[in-house]
Design a protein around this motif. Structure first.
Motif, PDB file in Angstrom:
ATOM      1  N   SER A 117      58.660  53.004  59.125  1.00 44.63           N
ATOM      2  CA  SER A 117      58.181  51.738  58.219  1.00 44.63           C
ATOM      3  C   SER A 117      56.413  51.507  57.075  1.00 44.63           C
ATOM      4  O   SER A 117      56.801  50.462  57.529  1.00 44.63           O
ATOM      5  N   ILE A 118      55.860  52.075  56.423  1.00 42.04           N
ATOM      6  CA  ILE A 118      54.817  51.871  56.055  1.00 42.04           C
ATOM      7  C   ILE A 118      54.527  52.174  54.430  1.00 42.04           C
ATOM      8  O   ILE A 118      55.717  52.965  54.121  1.00 42.04           O
ATOM      9  N   ASN A 119      52.956  51.799  54.206  1.00 44.19           N
ATOM     10  CA  ASN A 119      53.189  51.803  52.688  1.00 44.19           C
ATOM     11  C   ASN A 119      52.067  53.265  52.806  1.00 44.19           C
ATOM     12  O   ASN A 119      51.778  53.239  53.699  1.00 44.19           O
ATOM     13  N   THR A 120      52.872  53.485  51.268  1.00 49.13           N
ATOM     14  CA  THR A 120      51.666  54.225  51.571  1.00 49.13           C
ATOM     15  C   THR A 120      51.308  55.118  50.122  1.00 49.13           C
ATOM     16  O   THR A 120      52.329  54.297  48.203  1.00 49.13           O
ATOM     17  N   TYR A 121      50.408  55.673  49.299  1.00 52.92           N
ATOM     18  CA  TYR A 121      49.479  55.370  48.112  1.00 52.92           C
ATOM     19  C   TYR A 121      49.409  56.973  47.137  1.00 52.92           C
ATOM     20  O   TYR A 121      48.589  57.224  47.940  1.00 52.92           O
ATOM     21  N   ASN A 122      49.699  56.768  46.191  1.00 55.66           N
ATOM     22  CA  ASN A 122      50.059  58.234  46.114  1.00 55.66           C
ATOM     23  C   ASN A 122      49.569  59.731  47.214  1.00 55.66           C
ATOM     24  O   ASN A 122      49.043  60.188  46.818  1.00 55.66           O
ATOM     25  N   GLY A 123      50.912  60.120  48.270  1.00 54.39           N
ATOM     26  CA  GLY A 123      50.699  59.778  49.041  1.00 54.39           C
ATOM     27  C   GLY A 123      50.068  60.230  50.575  1.00 54.39           C
ATOM     28  O   GLY A 123      49.456  61.046  51.037  1.00 54.39           O
ATOM     29  N   GLY A 124      48.938  58.911  50.085  1.00 55.84           N
ATOM     30  CA  GLY A 124      48.410  58.861  51.418  1.00 55.84           C
ATOM     31  C   GLY A 124      48.171  57.564  51.817  1.00 55.84           C
ATOM     32  O   GLY A 124      49.437  56.723  51.652  1.00 55.84           O
ATOM     33  N   ILE A 125      47.716  57.304  52.890  1.00 55.71           N
ATOM     34  CA  ILE A 125      48.049  55.937  53.793  1.00 55.71           C
ATOM     35  C   ILE A 125      46.854  54.585  53.695  1.00 55.71           C
ATOM     36  O   ILE A 125      46.921  54.155  53.423  1.00 55.71           O
ATOM     37  N   GLU A 126      45.606  55.053  52.864  1.00 54.31           N
ATOM     38  CA  GLU A 126      44.943  53.674  52.542  1.00 54.31           C
ATOM     39  C   GLU A 126      45.407  53.175  51.041  1.00 54.31           C
ATOM     40  O   GLU A 126      45.378  53.970  50.303  1.00 54.31           O
ATOM     41  N   PRO A 127      44.996  51.891  51.011  1.00 54.16           N
ATOM     42  CA  PRO A 127      45.339  51.877  49.664  1.00 54.16           C
ATOM     43  C   PRO A 127      44.486  51.562  48.694  1.00 54.16           C
ATOM     44  O   PRO A 127      43.374  51.385  48.699  1.00 54.16           O
ATOM     45  N   ILE A 128      44.984  51.563  47.792  1.00 50.78           N
ATOM     46  CA  ILE A 128      44.412  52.083  46.241  1.00 50.78           C
ATOM     47  C   ILE A 128      43.758  50.416  45.168  1.00 50.78           C
ATOM     48  O   ILE A 128      46.055  50.245  44.892  1.00 50.78           O
ATOM     49  N   SER A 129      42.783  49.871  44.763  1.00 52.57           N
ATOM     50  CA  SER A 129      43.979  48.862  43.835  1.00 52.57           C
ATOM     51  C   SER A 129      44.445  49.707  42.749  1.00 52.57           C
ATOM     52  O   SER A 129      44.253  50.731  42.574  1.00 52.57           O
ATOM     53  N   ASN A 130      44.766  48.739  42.016  1.00 54.38           N
ATOM     54  CA  ASN A 130      46.124  49.082  41.316  1.00 54.38           C
ATOM     55  C   ASN A 130      47.514  49.455  41.861  1.00 54.38           C
ATOM     56  O   ASN A 130      47.278  50.537  40.093  1.00 54.38           O
ATOM     57  N   VAL A 131      47.299  50.410  42.315  1.00 55.83           N
ATOM     58  CA  VAL A 131      48.146  51.556  42.426  1.00 55.83           C
ATOM     59  C   VAL A 131      49.787  50.470  43.598  1.00 55.83           C
ATOM     60  O   VAL A 131      49.382  49.613  44.448  1.00 55.83           O
ATOM     61  N   GLU A 132      50.798  50.210  43.298  1.00 52.02           N
ATOM     62  CA  GLU A 132      51.699  49.886  44.042  1.00 52.02           C
ATOM     63  C   GLU A 132      52.195  50.567  44.799  1.00 52.02           C
ATOM     64  O   GLU A 132      52.312  52.031  44.881  1.00 52.02           O
ATOM     65  N   PRO A 133      52.239  50.208  46.428  1.00 50.44           N
ATOM     66  CA  PRO A 133      53.000  51.243  47.298  1.00 50.44           C
ATOM     67  C   PRO A 133      54.444  51.497  46.933  1.00 50.44           C
ATOM     68  O   PRO A 133      54.971  51.272  47.023  1.00 50.44           O
ATOM     69  N   VAL A 134      54.117  52.842  47.499  1.00 49.13           N
ATOM     70  CA  VAL A 134      55.556  53.573  47.772  1.00 49.13           C
ATOM     71  C   VAL A 134      55.787  53.117  49.996  1.00 49.13           C
ATOM     72  O   VAL A 134      55.050  54.092  50.206  1.00 49.13           O
ATOM     73  N   VAL A 135      56.850  52.395  49.637  1.00 48.41           N
ATOM     74  CA  VAL A 135      57.313  52.546  51.070  1.00 48.41           C
ATOM     75  C   VAL A 135      58.105  54.071  51.572  1.00 48.41           C
ATOM     76  O   VAL A 135      59.332  54.183  51.263  1.00 48.41           O
ATOM     77  N   PHE A 136      57.422  54.501  52.830  1.00 52.37           N
ATOM     78  CA  PHE A 136      58.042  55.664  53.396  1.00 52.37           C
ATOM     79  C   PHE A 136      58.691  55.333  54.876  1.00 52.37           C
ATOM     80  O   PHE A 136      57.725  53.978  55.487  1.00 52.37           O
ATOM     81  N   THR A 137      59.952  55.359  54.500  1.00 51.98           N
ATOM     82  CA  THR A 137      60.961  54.760  56.091  1.00 51.98           C
ATOM     83  C   THR A 137      61.097  55.955  57.380  1.00 51.98           C
ATOM     84  O   THR A 137      62.005  57.022  55.994  1.00 51.98           O
ATOM     85  N   LEU A 138      61.523  56.350  57.928  1.00 47.08           N
ATOM     86  CA  LEU A 138      62.027  57.119  58.604  1.00 47.08           C
ATOM     87  C   LEU A 138      62.735  56.040  59.978  1.00 47.08           C
ATOM     88  O   LEU A 138      61.715  56.509  60.525  1.00 47.08           O
ATOM     89  N   SER A 139      64.285  56.470  60.522  1.00 47.66           N
ATOM     90  CA  SER A 139      64.272  56.564  61.347  1.00 47.66           C
ATOM     91  C   SER A 139      64.824  57.659  62.771  1.00 47.66           C
ATOM     92  O   SER A 139      64.586  58.968  62.226  1.00 47.66           O
ATOM     93  N   GLY A 140      65.093  57.177  63.551  1.00 50.84           N
ATOM     94  CA  GLY A 140      65.057  58.353  64.180  1.00 50.84           C
ATOM     95  C   GLY A 140      64.530  59.257  65.149  1.00 50.84           C
ATOM     96  O   GLY A 140      64.381  60.085  65.288  1.00 50.84           O
ATOM     97  N   VAL A 141      63.386  58.085  65.431  1.00 49.70           N
ATOM     98  CA  VAL A 141      61.628  58.761  65.183  1.00 49.70           C
ATOM     99  C   VAL A 141      61.894  58.737  66.663  1.00 49.70           C
ATOM    100  O   VAL A 141      61.863  58.587  67.486  1.00 49.70           O
ATOM    101  N   LEU A 142      61.681  60.431  67.509  1.00 50.18           N
ATOM    102  CA  LEU A 142      61.860  60.446  69.169  1.00 50.18           C
ATOM    103  C   LEU A 142      60.312  60.628  69.704  1.00 50.18           C
ATOM    104  O   LEU A 142      60.478  59.908  70.592  1.00 50.18           O
TER     105      LEU A 142
END
Length: 419
Positions: free
Chosen positions: A336-361
């Motif tokens: 579960s990490i924050n993403t920004y416009n489809g990327g992983i590095e924070p962008i100023s004035n852009v609200e993060p979208v949480v990516f969550t994936l469960s059951g990763v083997l």
């Protein structure tokens, strides 16, 4: 060199990997800015939570002002899980600037031209300048298919420690005991650096899971298996021998596929291959143990799991849930990490979208896709005469990369987006 201060994300990553409150950050699983991929140390001389908050070296000194007949220092060196992700500094030159070479062009071989040799005069009479065509072939410029990337983001942390001279000589009458105590402190400094490095490695893996999954390089093995032969639930999957055998078969087959030069499992604009020791796998310990005791134990086969060498991982991101439960499968298998416009590095004035994936083997990857390097380590000191103390500062400079130009493939149980 670009230096980035990302202390907060490392505190969060360390807290989740350790499963305990760390420098005001909670230890249960929650989304965070793993994409900053950074590192920061902390003092070991004191705890930051619980009934012993703010107690540090004073605890040790106050408990040994009276001489003891036998003193034991509890000091063991910590070993992490993901050693193969760490790159020796001597290898790192190839990681800082990378050149990628595509396939060269192919053309008709004039020496074996199926049309045979051409009569230049006859060709010219027919309006075809054959001599010019041949000259263009012989003297043309064939540009190599080359692209390049540069990696210049550096992360550092500093671990401070204070040692005292006069207080130690009062507390102990033996220099051997003083030396043992200081050695134990320095071991804990090293353990702190190792633990934070492991937190950074976990953050890097979480980013790789997101980037691979968002590029479509993910397989939902339970969904595939159910589509063929049943309706197992996620809770039942790791107890079902048929599913576990399918999981091992598909992981092994995919790793074999990664050996071929192709655009599969990586950025489609690049072709690559992962052979030999470059072909890496991180496997969730829960899945590995299930396969070992439910599949391998019933095959009388001593060739282990048949998927090649791999690194085991206890949890991708955290093992403590919000209810205080440890090592539940839903928690240890979640990214579960924050993403920004489809990327992983924070962008100023852009609200993060949480990516969550469960059951990763598992995550299969080319060694060149993920890497962490300890570039430099150095110790500086300062003496404070009024206290008769020495402050030692352990400086550690890291670099780490994630490169989708090389192969990465995620193996998970179920695609929740279809629910």
């Amino acid at each position: 060199m670009k230096f980035v201060d990302v202390a907060n994300v490392v505190k969060t990553a360390a807290a989740q990997v350790l499963g305990a409150d760390y420098m005001s950050e909670a230890g249960d699983i929650a989304a965070y800015d793993a994409g900053q991929l950074a590192d920061l140390g902390t003092k070991i001389i004191g705890t930051t939570s619980g009934s012993n908050a703010n107690l540090g070296i004073d605890v040790a000194l106050k408990t040994i002002l009276d001489e003891c007949g036998r003193i034991v220092f509890e000091s063991r060196e910590y070993t992490g899980e993901l050693d193969e992700m760490f790159i020796d500094a001597r290898e790192w030159g190839g990681y800082m600037v990378r050149y990628y070479f595509g396939l060269a062009s192919v053309m008709t071989d004039e020496m074996w031209n199926p049309d045979g040799f051409t009569d230049y005069f006859a060709a010219n009479s027919a309006g075809v300048n054959e001599a010019l065509r041949i000259a263009a072939i012989e003297h043309g410029f064939y540009k190599p298919a080359v692209t390049a990337k540069i990696y210049q983001k550096a992360m550092s942390h500093m671990t401070p420690i204070t040692t005292m001279r006069e207080q130690f000589t009062v507390a102990w009458t033996s220099w051997d005991k003083i030396n043992d105590f200081i050695s134990a402190i320095l071991t804990q400094v090293k353990n702190t650096i190792t633990a934070l490095s492991q937190a950074k490695a976990h953050a890097l893996l979480c980013c790789a899971v997101y980037l691979a999954a968002s590029a479509g390089n993910i397989r939902y093995l339970l969904d595939e298996h159910n589509g063929q032969s049943g309706t197992l639930t996620e809770a039942e999957a790791l107890r079902d021998k048929d599913f576990l055998a399918y999981m091992l078969e598909e992981i092994a087959t995919t790793r074999d596929n990664m050996r071929l030069m192709s655009a599969a499992y990586n950025d489609p604009g690049n072709v690559s291959f992962a052979q030999g020791d470059d072909n890496k796998l991180v496997l969730l310990n829960k899945a590995e143990k299930a396969a070992k005791f439910r599949v391998r134990a019933n095959t009388y086969n001593e060739e282990l799991l048949g998927i090649g060498d791999y690194m085991g991982i206890t949890a991708w991101q955290a093992f403590l849930d919000s209810s205080g439960n440890n090592f539940g499968f839903d928690t240890i298998s979640t990214v579960s990490i924050n993403t920004y416009n489809g990327g992983i590095e924070p962008i100023s004035n852009v609200e993060p979208v949480v990516f969550t994936l469960s059951g990763v083997l598992a995550l299969a990857f080319d060694k060149r896709a993920l890497g962490i390097c300890l570039k430099k380590d150095k110790v500086t000191t300062a003496y404070t005469a009024s206290r008769d103390t020495w402050n030692s500062f352990y400086h550690t400079l890291f670099q780490q990369i994630i490169d989708p130009n090389f192969k990465m493939m995620v193996f998970a149980l179920h695609d929740a987006s279809n629910d």
